[in-house]
Design an enzyme around this catalytic site. Structure first.
Site, PDB file in Angstrom:
ATOM      1  N   GLY A   1       0.808  -1.211   0.000  1.00  0.00           N
ATOM      2  CA  GLY A   1       0.000   0.000   0.000  1.00  0.00           C
ATOM      3  C   GLY A   1       0.840   1.260   0.000  1.00  0.00           C
TER       4      GLY A   1
ATOM      5  N   ARG B   1       3.744 -16.952  -1.513  1.00  0.00           N
ATOM      6  CA  ARG B   1       3.809 -15.624  -2.130  1.00  0.00           C
ATOM      7  C   ARG B   1       4.879 -15.554  -3.220  1.00  0.00           C
ATOM      8  NH1 ARG B   1       3.219 -12.292  -4.797  1.00  0.00           N
ATOM      9  NH2 ARG B   1       2.904 -10.059  -4.554  1.00  0.00           N
TER      10      ARG B   1
ATOM     11  N   LEU C   1      -3.850  -5.457  -6.541  1.00  0.00           N
ATOM     12  CA  LEU C   1      -2.809  -4.471  -6.286  1.00  0.00           C
ATOM     13  C   LEU C   1      -1.717  -5.050  -5.382  1.00  0.00           C
ATOM     14  CD1 LEU C   1      -2.104  -1.494  -6.767  1.00  0.00           C
ATOM     15  CD2 LEU C   1      -3.230  -1.006  -4.601  1.00  0.00           C
ATOM     16  N   ASP C   2      -0.475  -4.916  -5.782  1.00  0.00           N
ATOM     17  CA  ASP C   2       0.677  -5.354  -4.980  1.00  0.00           C
ATOM     18  C   ASP C   2       0.713  -6.872  -4.775  1.00  0.00           C
ATOM     19  OD1 ASP C   2       1.194  -2.681  -4.817  1.00  0.00           O
ATOM     20  OD2 ASP C   2       0.687  -2.484  -2.701  1.00  0.00           O
ATOM     21  N   GLU C   3      -0.146  -7.602  -5.494  1.00  0.00           N
ATOM     22  CA  GLU C   3      -0.190  -9.044  -5.279  1.00  0.00           C
ATOM     23  C   GLU C   3       0.249  -9.828  -6.511  1.00  0.00           C
ATOM     24  OE1 GLU C   3      -0.760 -10.692  -2.565  1.00  0.00           O
ATOM     25  OE2 GLU C   3      -1.411  -9.028  -1.283  1.00  0.00           O
TER      26      GLU C   3
END
Lengths: 287, 287, 287, 287
Positions: free
Chosen positions: A205, B215, A231-233
């Site tokens: 974020g 991840r 987002l950001d993933e």
């Protein structure tokens, strides 16, 4: 410096794993008189996993052989239900750069391109601000200013898509501080590279450096990843960190982080250009 | 190898910043014939910030001078409302190690202590399992087994506190897989060092290696921090990362992470022993 | 970004160690109403060693106080036979860059200067080739071409000295492929920073990347150092390395090495500008 | 932790490069119902270079298939004049450790072996000193003391060779401070791993830490390499460095260097065990 070998091609494959893939591919290449220079294979699980392969090979009579390979390989691919891609070294990839105000990642890429470190064409730089115009034009690269506001976001993206249309193969978000819509991303699946200014998944974020300062971390990082809807993933391509200490203000963390950003992004872009990255789910295989 | 200098002392100070602190401290040391070997000062903000200082100095006639310094400095400290600590090199710190089943951090500390790399006494190792008893006793160090269950947690902590009472100066949680209660932590403020098996604040909580695997991160890390009431939120002392790639299974991430854990923890412990760490809020100053 | 604090000064000291130095300096600063923000001291040996000190401090009424400090400190300095230097934040250092054909280090410094990451003036770039003229002039910086041949070396150096005279405080050799004469170096003692393209003392001399390739090293490095009479033997300021493997050609080692060069040089320059480096013999103390 | 897969084998190949190698090998493996899990190929030069290949594959009916592969592959190998090796996962490698007085590398290997991080047998530790006997025997490993003097060097090596004979596959010099004779080395070509306490080729020879201290380097390193006749010139397997600064004494460089030694050696040993290293000339290919 970085010498393109004009008779060298690259083949990338992914498919469900089962016996015989490497044998079929290598026999095919042998029949087409390709000489394997470098090759990597990997399977997530020999039982029911996904198989990935990247082969670099030299062709003896490139101009006549390459089109044949392109045509004939589809039957091998069909047998194994492969996703595949053949990369022609004589067709340089075309990269658009999107940037906002901070120019460190932009300059890193422009400089490396001119120095021959990344063999790529840069048909355009697009920004929602005018700040970097002079620097871009000094490199002889067209600069387009496409402002974005909350109200005009949709139109702006449409404008950008039109500018890109048919002109570029992939996009780099070199500190482009706008979130792209799902619809936009759909046009360039796994072809948009973003640099996130933190060591993901830490500080997902906004304002990562400020939060890093408040948490008192001892390493500051950056993450290059493909952009997806989340987002950001998106799949992480590369990460890097640099050491900091209590003396660093939030601003100095930011300056230090810029270095990590430049390094991680430049590596990711260079691997993308060299067709070294295969994506599966939200992960990457880097050969 | 690591030579203790018997006439060297260390003074640590923190207080609200205002003019005259360094001058007062250095004049005091000069009057007591101390010779400054190394010194660091830092202020978070010259206007209304917090001031930190660490001085190492040699004393000419240690046995007679050191007690005087200890006694006389309190008047300087009072003038500036200082938190301060004087460290006597001839009084080695006493470190208890708490461990569960995995022994890599434990063995790292035991080996370094025996090799003279960390000048510390280890009066005991306490574990909620029997697994590491033989390894510990081979080093000639007392081993106490204090089982913990959900029901006996309170009694177990009480038991541990009794074992530690008067015997140790600080505690290292070398992969001790129990969460200590606030009450326990209160007994050893900024004197309990934990090694967390992730690059905090990424993967806070359980199973960090599994989540790192999912991840698809490209660096795996570890964080040494002081234990506070807030789990995984204590002041960070040191962090380290190691590079991994798509070939690493979750288990291999774990093995790789062990190295980062050993390195980060060993550095943190060695700085703590050498009185190099000052804590303020949830941050550390490392001199 | 990098904010110059207009009322902050820095004092650097080195002298033979003996009791009372810190006390005298801090009392002096207190009397002049200086508020110490950050300070470091180090002695090579408390018995007969050399003492180094760096103090950053804020002054309340800078314009009137600073000249006083400059004038009055000489009596303190005389008492301890100090080498000392007072750095005025309002007088930015002036840096000349000497470069040959490869521009990566040059561009790194130009970009960082413009981005405000290194607070320095660049009154000129001098090169023995014309290659980098356009890039330099695009930054609005004067570019001087001073060709060098074996026969004209002496005259060329004389020409360069005249260009520099009174205009610059220090010089960066950003891949300048000429060896400077002793006489030239004498004019700028510890004021010429070179970037050597190897991890010194490995691969001293010519063609380090070729030799690194032949030796099969697994890390490639760069070294920033002050230039002295002894080629490649000057005091090391900073070193950095990057990982390579068997797939790297000599050319790819070179490209990778460029990154290490840029990083190490940028750090060294930034510390020099911030007066963080003290030289003794062929070593540096970096505060 | 580290799970041996009982039906997984590895094939290592090197030969002069020419078309058809990968195809022949993969067809062979397919015919023997081997399922390729991971594979790497590399050629130093597609025209007249050397080709290297490593394949990991799973066999369905290991006990009956593996001997067949071992027997049948020789005809493929003959066609291409290959050097090749088939590694049986069910036959753990046997590693002897030679050590002198400093035990940090020894302890690192013993601990990792017991923790299951390196799947290897350690039938013996041999030392020219008695210092490490207790530590070794605590791990249940036979310890042999073979003193070496200038006069008895030949006999001592003979004694060591007899101890090793038929009992070990490779040797690790874990800070063994004796230079092995050419004759000794001939018995274990590319099967002796040494850890050198510097970042080779810097500080070749004796007292690297002392010389690193005198030169004022900012990174301290270690190099794991195969032992050849040329002292410190054997093929480099792995290198690592750690950051140091002016505060480090020569002794502290040594302590820091120990860490780099442990890390570099442990990686080299683990790759050797996993048959990831191919040697050519004085270089290594690490797959």
């Amino acid at each position: 410096m970085y010498t393109i070998k004009p008779n060298r091609a690259k083949l990338l494959i992914s498919c469900n794993d089962r016996p015989g893939i490497v044998s079929a591919v290598s026999r095919f290449l042998l029949e087409h008189k390709a000489n394997i220079v470098q090759s990597d294979q990997y399977t997530t699980d020999p039982e029911g996993g996904i198989f990935f392969m990247r082969v670099e090979f030299d062709l003896q009579d490139f101009d006549s052989t390459y089109p044949l390979i392109e045509k004939d390989f589809s039957s091998v691919a069909r047998d194994f239900d492969m996703d595949w891609k053949l990369a022609n070294p004589n067709k340089r990839k075309r990269m658009a750069i999107l940037v906002s105000k901070e120019d460190h990642c932009l300059m890193e890429l422009l400089w490396r391109q001119r120095a021959g470190e990344i063999p790529v064409d840069i048909p355009m730089v697009i920004s929602n601000h005018e700040d970097t115009r002079a620097a871009v034009e000094a490199y002889g690269i067209p600069f387009y200013h496409v402002p974005v506001t909350r109200e005009t976001k949709k139109e702006s993206e449409q404008k950008i898509l039109e500018l890109l249309e048919g002109k570029v193969d992939f996009i780099v978000l070199a500190r482009y501080m706008q979130i792209l819509s799902s619809e936009f991303v759909t046009h360039y699946p796994n072809q948009i590279i973003n640099i996130h200014h933190s060591f993901l998944p830490a500080f997902i974020g906004a304002n990562p450096y400020k939060r890093a300062f408040e948490r008192g971390v001892k390493l500051i990082g950056a993450t290059a990843h493909y952009v997806t809807d989340d987002l950001d993933e998106g799949p992480i391509i590369e990460q890097d960190v640099l050491r900091v200490n209590h003396r660093y203000s939030a601003d100095e963390l930011k300056i230090t982080g810029r270095q990590a950003e430049r390094i991680a992004l430049a590596r990711a872009v260079s691997w993308h250009i060299d067709d070294r990255i295969l994506v599966y789910g939200n992960k990457t295989v880097i050969f």
